[in-house]
Enzyme design. Structure first.
Site: not given
Lengths: 316, 316
Positions: A249, A223, A225, A254, A273
């Site tokens: 996540d 959680v 980076r 991204e 995320h």
């Protein structure tokens, strides 16, 4: 300082609640395309769209530039270019607003993996009644990498569920292990949670060697980076069953492209995320910025100030 | 009592660890078909296969019968026939071994619903990156129906996550609400957890009227017995969005048939009665039975004795 400072808001999304600043600030908006042109006239930059990496490329360097940059997130790796680090511009974060939501998200992922919920959903879609034995969480061991407010909140929440949770930070202190303890803790952990900032020291830290140290029954959660993890190494570790499962996540890229093989790795949960994004958070982020702005406008010391060389807000 | 009592084990599954009783008991096994023929010669019946409903039909009535029945589960609704209730046969349960596993399972379901994990898995299968806002669990309100060890463990675990949890039991006492508070608590609850035994009083208690009392944002979890819930009423409530979601780990008919529409109700999680089944539990159940057997063989008072008229083990 001009009588009325200029606030530039980088936003792709609905606006924060800036009504309380009305008349005390001139508000401009920018998207990624217009950011470079507007930055020189801004006194303050509010990075409301925390998914954007545009600030780094658009930063004016030596020219006129904001004296203060605030991000409505906790990571600053995507903001800090060498010119911004070298400048006297102050960078602040939304530190404190993500701790509990992210900690709950980690607990949700840990419990979902322990109770084999992804497979339960798969079986439900097919109408198959297949009871299995699942894992108890109480009595297991976790190591949380990252000793900031998020990592510490993750450890607290796991402890509330009966998990023995150790926290590893850059510098050992009371209740926090130093990096020299990491491999020993990884080797005994049922749960490994990455909640560190992305810096030169943490970039790619979860590599083949570190996944190789973990137990075959271990499960990994990121959680922090995406780039904390060497994704190929994680896929290798999952495919060869070096570890039992993982949940990401945050990803190296991204949004994760639709054709990424990461979507379909057995034993890997991918979420977009969203660990810190709980209902009401936007209002909290807006209020936090307004409060910081009032301090700034009054010439008082800001809070949540990033140590730009380290790449995060230091301290407790 | 014969010098060596006869223990009849109803099992579909691997055996419990009865090695410690070797030489002190004659062990017979039965499946559902052979149970009725073997019951009259047993001094003790161990219901190891807790999914079976065969005991009720096979019970000998007035004839020779076990003096003690132990179930490796916590519910006895599927065992108690009128003849068994009226007899002097003692019934005991595995009370105490399911509390923490089921409480963790409820926490897993609550967090999964709060964080919208079922939809995340669905999106992952399709390779879609779609961040959403999810719910915080800390600061929400739960009502747990059932004040036995399981219900109280559920409340403790939810409280550890920052949830305000009220427990409702048949009789009000310190920290436990009585039935007269139920509707008021339901109307304010974010989470409604059914963890009660199935008795005449609780059969069908979650009906159209009770789902109608709940908030549109409420989510319902059943880890008690399937028949606590009028399943058609729950489907109605979910379909009309009277409530926001539900998770059933226990169903009116188990196994749930492959063609049941319950598998595919939007907003409904169905899992195969596995909340209490954690790794290591079989050993614990076997050890618990051996310990009770030793008490019984020594003529001492048994623990976890069911009040057969009420249909559960009373007390704290």
């Amino acid at each position: 300082m001009a009588a009325v400072p200029t606030l530039l808001v980088l936003d792709a999304d609905p606006l924060p609640r800036l009504g309380r600043l009305m008349g005390r600030v001139r508000v401009l908006h920018a998207d990624e395309a217009s950011l470079a042109a507007r930055l020189p006239e801004a006194d303050v930059l509010l990075v409301w769209d925390t998914t954007s990496h545009a600030v780094r490329a658009a930063w004016p360097g030596e020219g006129p530039r904001p004296r203060w940059v605030h991000t409505a997130g906790v990571g600053v790796d995507h903001l800090l270019c060498p010119e911004l680090v070298a400048s006297d511009t102050v960078v602040t974060t939304a530190r404190g607003l993500f701790d509990q939501p992210v900690a709950e998200y980690v607990a949700a992922l840990v419990l979902a993996m322990a109770k084999d919920l992804p497979r339960t959903w798969d079986l439900q879609r097919r109408g198959e009644w297949r009871p299995r034995e699942s894992r108890r969480v109480a009595g297991t061991r976790a190591v949380v990498v990252g000793s900031g407010p998020v990592g510490r909140a993750v450890a607290r929440t796991l402890k509330a569920l009966g998990v023995t949770a150790a926290v590893v930070g850059r510098v050992p202190r009371t209740g926090i292990h130093g990096p020299q303890d990491l491999d020993r803790l990884l080797a005994r952990a049922d749960w490994v949670v990455a909640a560190a900032p992305l810096t030169e020291r943490t970039d790619g830290m979860f590599d083949l060697r570190r996944f190789g140290v973990m137990q075959p029954s271990a499960r990994f959660v990121n959680v922090g980076r995406g780039r904390l993890v060497v994704e190929d190494a994680l896929v290798h570790a999952l495919t060869r069953r070096w570890i039992a499962g993982a949940a990401l996540d945050v990803l190296g890229t991204e949004p994760l492209p639709v054709d990424s093989p990461l979507w379909h790795v057995p034993g890997l949960i991918v979420s977009p995320h969203m660990g810190g994004d709980t209902v009401g958070r936007r209002d909290e982020l807006g209020e936090q910025f307004v409060e910081l702005f009032q301090r700034w406008a009054a010439g008082r010391t800001l809070r949540n100030v990033v140590d730009k060389r380290r790449g995060y807000v230091p301290g407790h």
